[in-house]
Design an enzyme around this catalytic site. Sequence first.
Site, mmCIF file in Angstrom:
data_model
loop_
_atom_site.group_PDB
_atom_site.id
_atom_site.type_symbol
_atom_site.label_atom_id
_atom_site.label_comp_id
_atom_site.label_asym_id
_atom_site.label_seq_id
_atom_site.Cartn_x
_atom_site.Cartn_y
_atom_site.Cartn_z
ATOM 1 N N TYR A 135 0.819 -1.218 0.000
ATOM 2 C CA TYR A 135 0.000 0.000 0.000
ATOM 3 C C TYR A 135 0.853 1.267 0.000
ATOM 4 C CZ TYR A 135 -3.759 -3.203 1.417
ATOM 5 O OH TYR A 135 -4.656 -4.241 1.481
ATOM 6 N N ASP A 227 -2.236 -18.244 2.742
ATOM 7 C CA ASP A 227 -3.384 -18.989 2.196
ATOM 8 C C ASP A 227 -3.871 -20.028 3.200
ATOM 9 O OD1 ASP A 227 -0.844 -19.860 1.650
ATOM 10 O OD2 ASP A 227 -1.279 -20.721 -0.301
ATOM 11 N N ASP A 255 -10.523 -8.812 8.229
ATOM 12 C CA ASP A 255 -11.933 -8.767 7.820
ATOM 13 C C ASP A 255 -12.547 -10.166 7.906
ATOM 14 O OD1 ASP A 255 -12.030 -6.071 7.319
ATOM 15 O OD2 ASP A 255 -13.036 -6.303 5.380
#
Length: 368
Positions: A135, A227, A255
């Site tokens: 980011y 993962d 999330d």
Amino acid sequence: MKIAVLAGDGIGTEIVAEAVKVLKALDLKMEMESALVGGVAYDAFGHPLPPATLALAKASDAILFGAVGDWKYDKLERQFRPEQAILGLRKELGLFANFRPAICYEELVDASSLKPEIIAGLDILIIRELTGDIYFGQPRGRRIATDGHFPGSEEAFDTMRYSRPEIERIAHVAFDAALKRKASGGAGRVTSVDKNNVLETSQLWKDVMVEIGQQYPDILLDHMLVDNAAMQLVKEPKKFDVVVTGNMFGDILSDEASMLTGSIGMLPSASLNSSNQGLYEPSHGSAPDIAGKGIANPLATILSAAMMLRFSLGQADAALRIEAAVKAVLAKGLRTADIYGKGGAGITKVSTLEMGNAVVAALIAPAK
Ligand code: NAD
């Protein structure tokens, strides 16, 4: 105690109003000052993080933040989009450590989409590094097209980067948090999540975690590929204690973890810098789909205010009072729509405002 109140967009104003009400009910000496941030700040001043808002944030001990964003700003150049305000605050204030506790309250076991036995009693802490990673790598800030691509180009790229000091400081945060949790019954375990099988940044991440871990002999360190971590979080979430991970993986995993708690509307967060100045916000966004309807769950924001009292304002007792009040309203059967589940006897659906009022009432007159 000076608090900057940045409610932002969408449901931000609705949920922050309830958290402010709860803070005021504590009757502590604190100064609260509001400023515009996100889309509303862009509309008023042409920038999602106007200089006056940034100055207020910097001059405060803590920031109570709602949420920013709305689909109507999607066509803006990236630097003017509401979400840039939160990235700007993180960078300008050096808020590198994001704490997201995922706790499943007994009363909400049925609100989760997972089986009760998987999530009952869940209490894990996800620590996400917040100022590095993809980011903040190139070409952040250089994009000028409205669609996220370089104008006239058929390709786009983002750069994932981490430096050793960035990883070291978040590692210390994670091990210290695991030690604190161990003192009150935690498992004393840090799971570092990366993707070292394919990414060089992840290899550095893992190497540094191992090095720093040697300074914490009482904490068990293990590693998991992202993962697999995504899978284990829904398969057997209770086997985690503290999870530490980079900015992007942490964004996604936290999330995912929010749904373990029943609703994203229940998950608070704290983002701290090295002097414990912090930004406190719910883990969710501005929820444009329900904004203005008075049905958003304010509990994640109210619980974020409790974290603010504990981490940045040295008011651990007040934090406990808020957390007890939240538990009390849940025990009374009050539910906003997102945690209503199947409803049933003794369960009452309430609005954002009614939920805030109920927390205030429980604070003022705690159940014996
Ligand atoms: P979101 O978190 O806003 O909403 C996801 C879903 O969860 C929606 O269905 C929403 O109604 C529901 N939800 C969220 N919070 C809730 C609450 N308190 N009570 C009840 N239901 C709730 O994510 P999104 O829809 O992907 O994004 C909406 C906007 O928010 C976008 O502009 C996005 O960029 C922005 N966003 C901002 C932040 C932030 O301010 N830190 C974080 C994430 C997303």
